[in-house]
Design an enzyme around this catalytic site. Structure first.
Site, mmCIF file in Angstrom:
data_model
loop_
_atom_site.group_PDB
_atom_site.id
_atom_site.type_symbol
_atom_site.label_atom_id
_atom_site.label_comp_id
_atom_site.label_asym_id
_atom_site.label_seq_id
_atom_site.Cartn_x
_atom_site.Cartn_y
_atom_site.Cartn_z
ATOM 1 C CD GLU A 285 -3.138 4.451 -4.607
ATOM 2 O OE1 GLU A 285 -3.149 4.801 -3.280
ATOM 3 O OE2 GLU A 285 -3.439 3.958 -5.680
ATOM 4 C CE LYS B 230 -5.624 -6.392 -7.369
ATOM 5 N NZ LYS B 230 -4.864 -4.985 -7.044
ATOM 6 C CE LYS C 249 -0.566 2.109 -6.513
ATOM 7 N NZ LYS C 249 -1.516 2.403 -5.700
ATOM 8 N NE ARG D 11 -5.023 -15.669 -3.620
ATOM 9 C CZ ARG D 11 -5.826 -15.969 -3.004
ATOM 10 N NH1 ARG D 11 -6.861 -15.685 -4.011
ATOM 11 N NH2 ARG D 11 -6.279 -15.670 -2.109
ATOM 12 C CG HIS E 20 6.045 20.849 10.946
ATOM 13 N ND1 HIS E 20 5.736 22.676 11.427
ATOM 14 C CD2 HIS E 20 4.707 21.290 9.663
ATOM 15 C CE1 HIS E 20 4.686 23.122 11.059
ATOM 16 N NE2 HIS E 20 4.106 23.085 9.986
ATOM 17 C CD GLU F 186 1.510 -0.865 -4.391
ATOM 18 O OE1 GLU F 186 0.796 -0.268 -5.115
ATOM 19 O OE2 GLU F 186 0.997 -2.592 -3.826
HETATM 20 C C1 AGP Z 1 -2.425 -1.172 -3.541
HETATM 21 O O1 AGP Z 1 -2.125 -1.125 -5.095
HETATM 22 C C2 AGP Z 1 -1.680 -1.873 -2.519
HETATM 23 N N1 AGP Z 1 -1.554 -3.988 -3.587
HETATM 24 C C3 AGP Z 1 -2.290 -2.767 -1.337
HETATM 25 O O2 AGP Z 1 -2.631 -1.698 -0.588
HETATM 26 C C4 AGP Z 1 -3.690 -2.606 -1.397
HETATM 27 O O3 AGP Z 1 -4.820 -1.825 -1.512
HETATM 28 C C5 AGP Z 1 -4.594 -3.496 -0.265
HETATM 29 O O4 AGP Z 1 -3.636 -4.435 0.350
HETATM 30 C C6 AGP Z 1 -5.456 -3.732 0.288
HETATM 31 O O5 AGP Z 1 -6.169 -4.447 -0.490
HETATM 32 P P1 AGP Z 1 -7.947 -4.878 -1.121
HETATM 33 O O6 AGP Z 1 -8.653 -2.857 -1.076
HETATM 34 O O7 AGP Z 1 -8.192 -5.857 -1.480
HETATM 35 O O8 AGP Z 1 -8.380 -4.913 0.924
#
Ligand code: AGP
Length: 621
Positions: free
Chosen positions: A494, A616, A498, A27, A517, A501
């Site tokens: 996305e 998480k 990735k 988490r 732009h 992060e």
């Molecule tokens: C994704 O790689 C992230 N860790 C984060 O953006 C995540 O998608 C976001 O916190 C939303 O979480 P959820 O889908 O559990 O609501």
């Protein structure tokens, strides 16, 4: 984000607590601690500003030969909100002179006022946290009750305490004078009780309970539980006793092992053919060339009357929502709006009653998504969840929904949940489309593409070796651009997320044509641009954008879905993915982007599954 565990029974409490905290590591956290209690002893706390493995060593060092093992304890992993990640700020916190110990998830908004009040009464604070306020408040109410030291007195002290709190909390408290008692309380921060035989467990999600019990109780908001080895009593904060519903722990909570992979993220990337298959399973209706969902809880008439859809989410799930917007508008011709949940919860956009709202979330616990859905529900809209975690807060509170069935996603960087969300959204678009204008033949064509998806993802994974080589070439870059158009604009967002992060490299995702732009100013020989350029209606357009980057000396990594001499001549590196129709390209094209981020992070020595500062599930605002 923060995790809680608690145990009361006959086994060694510290063994369950440490193992449980380990399972909650995914988490995201920065410090950890436990508090245990033996009969007629004082509460012992061990805390570290570091990993659970360090806590384990600290516990071992402080356990003395001949010590009778404590059979009551609580534990916590903290993700700092108020005050840095230090040993003092780690939980559990002691209240009063050590009369209670408490672990808290959530944020107490009125803590400064409460702290001032308690300090005036002589309480001395050891930490900078909002949580310590709750500990002293419970102690203060206990002290006010004087000699009336009973379980009922403890409960009353907790009831009086929570009545004064503004904000969110999941609380577990142990009391020095009651070595067989835990009291838990919930408001906006999940808690689940594991029901055992002469023992009980508690945790902030089900993962620590796996293997301990299969019987669980989800505590609801405003509920308080009095937990003893042979008895659990649940009360509503103001309405007295409630009969708790004992549920069975979901089967997919079991799949938590690494199974030979170096990291959960890699395991989850490789699980995608299976997780997508699971999302599709039982949901294709070939006879009617449509999809079917069991839990939307809307009649066909109500579904046909929907005039507008809002998709709300955060992070990766928000990227899914963007793809969902394209899918539903194109296939079902229903206007869609995508809203950051954190914005929607405080904005007050005019929404007519024929609008339904989907919250998209892997965890089902994201505080902003939960709050946005509650706000929409309050205004009378039907709220639905597209969610992975069974029994999570959002899954329970929404009026209906669709589970992803992706299995537990442990890696902080979402991978398989994203592609399962896209798969579900494509089926949803088909479903709405077939209730309106989409023909039987068109429905069949969409289904044929959906059914190809697991195999296409399997083939896309074959690029791993090639991606490894490319990663080695660019691992030292400090900036990346990710560019795509139409369905692959969210794919670009996305891909960039990735990389950011897990490798801490700055990356921007952009619609390829928007680049000129502004972001084109970033292009230089050291800034790689990842172009998602499969065949389709915007292929030529993206190719022109790619040429613009090359003309300015920027290195280009191109993701293509056919032998493409034009791109091969222009790009520095080319990654091949299998062909699929454009509405499913984000699923397939995300695979090399996930692998690229993973390989670059490894080369940079980053902790892939536990990236710095990230949690998480983000259970605070
Ligand atoms: C994704 O790689 C992230 N860790 C984060 O953006 C995540 O998608 C976001 O916190 C939303 O979480 P959820 O889908 O559990 O609501």
């Amino acid at each position: 984000m923060c995790g809680i565990v608690g145990y009361v029974g006959h086994r060694r409490a510290d063994a369950f607590l440490l193992n449980g905290l380990q399972r909650l590591e995914y988490r995201g956290y920065d410090s950890a601690g436990i508090a245990t209690l033996r009969p007629s002893d004082s509460i012992r706390t061990v805390k570290v500003a570091g990993r659970v493995s360090e806590l384990e060593s600290a516990v071992r060092q402080q356990t003395f030969v001949g010590d009778a093992p404590a059979t009551l304890g609580i534990g916590h992993t903290r993700w700092a909100t108020h005050g840095p990640a230090t040993q003092e700020n780690a939980h559990p916190h002691l209240g009063g002179d050590g009369i209670i110990a408490l672990a808290h998830n959530g944020v107490i908004e009125n803590f400064e006022m409460l702290k001032a009040e308690l300090e005036a009464k002589g309480y001395r604070f050891k930490s900078q946290t909002d949580s310590e306020v709750i500990a002293h408040l419970v102690a203060d109410h206990l002290a006010a009750a004087g000699s009336d030291s009973s379980v009922a007195g403890c409960l009353e002290a907790v009831q009086q305490t929570v009545a004064r709190l503004r904000g969110t909390y999941g609380l577990v408290i142990l009391f020095r004078d009651f070595p067989d008692l835990l009291i838990a309380a919930r408001c906006g921060s999940p808690l689940v009780i594991g029901v055992g035989k002469n023992e009980q467990f508690i945790a902030s999600d089900t993962s620590p309970l796996v293997g301990c019990t299969e019987r669980i109780i989800y505590l609801a908001d405003h509920q308080i539980a009095v937990i003893r080895p042979d008895n659990i009593q649940v009360l509503h904060r103001d309405q007295g006793r409630v009969r708790p519903e004992i549920q069975k722990l979901a089967q997919d909570s079991q799949e938590v092992a690494l199974e030979g992979f170096d990291h959960y993220m890699l395991k989850e990337i490789y699980e995608q053919p299976k997780s997508i298959q699971n999302a599709l399973r039982g949901r294709i209706d070939n006879d009617n060339a449509t999809a079917k969902f069991g839990g939307l809880n809307l009649t066909t008439g109500q579904l046909r009357a929907v005039q507008r859809i809002i998709l709300t989410a955060c992070g990766t799930s928000w990227h899914s929502a963007l793809v969902g917007e394209y899918l539903i508008e194109e296939l079902a011709r229903i206007p869609v709006e995508v809203e950051y949940a954190s914005e929607l919860r405080y904005r007050n956009p005019p929404i007519d009653p024929s609008t339904i709202v989907f919250g998209i979330t892997q965890s089902g616990e994201t505080a902003d998504t939960l709050a946005a859905l509650r706000e929409m529900k309050r205004k009378g809209h039907h709220t639905l969840a597209i969610c992975n975690v069974i029994g999570s807060s959002i899954a329970q509170e929404a009026d209906g929904g669709i589970y992803l069935h992706a299995g537990p996603e442990i890696g902080v960087a979402s991978t398989k949940a994203f592609t399962s969300q896209l798969t579900v959204l494509a089926m949803l678009a088909l479903y709405f489309g077939r209730l309106r204008h989409v023909s039987f033949e068109a429905g069949q064509r969409i289904i044929a593409q959906l059914e190809r998806l697991p195999r296409a993802v399997e083939q896309a994974l074959e690029c791993h070796h090639q991606v490894k080589t490319i990663a080695a070439k660019y691992a030292n870059a400090t900036n990346f651009l990710y560019l795509g158009r139409k369905y692959n604009f969210p794919t670009a967002l996305e891909g960039a997320l990735k990389l950011k992060e897990i490798s801490y490299i700055h990356a921007e995702g952009y619609p390829a044509a928007e680049m000129k732009h502004g972001p084109i100013a970033l292009v230089d020989a050291h800034t790689p641009s990842v172009f998602i350029v499969p065949q389709g209606t915007v292929y030529d357009k993206v190719l022109s954008n790619l040429q613009e980057v090359k003309a300015r000396g920027g290195p280009v990594i191109a993701v293509v879905d056919h032998e493409d001499p034009q791109v091969t001549n222009l790009a520095d590196d080319v990654i091949h993915i299998p062909q699929i129709e454009d509405f499913l390209q984000p699923v397939v094209a995300s695979i090399p982007l996930q692998l690229l981020a993973y390989e670059i992070a490894l080369l940079r020595g980053c902790d892939v599954d536990k990236p710095r500062n990230l949690a998480k599930s983000v259970t605070v605002e």
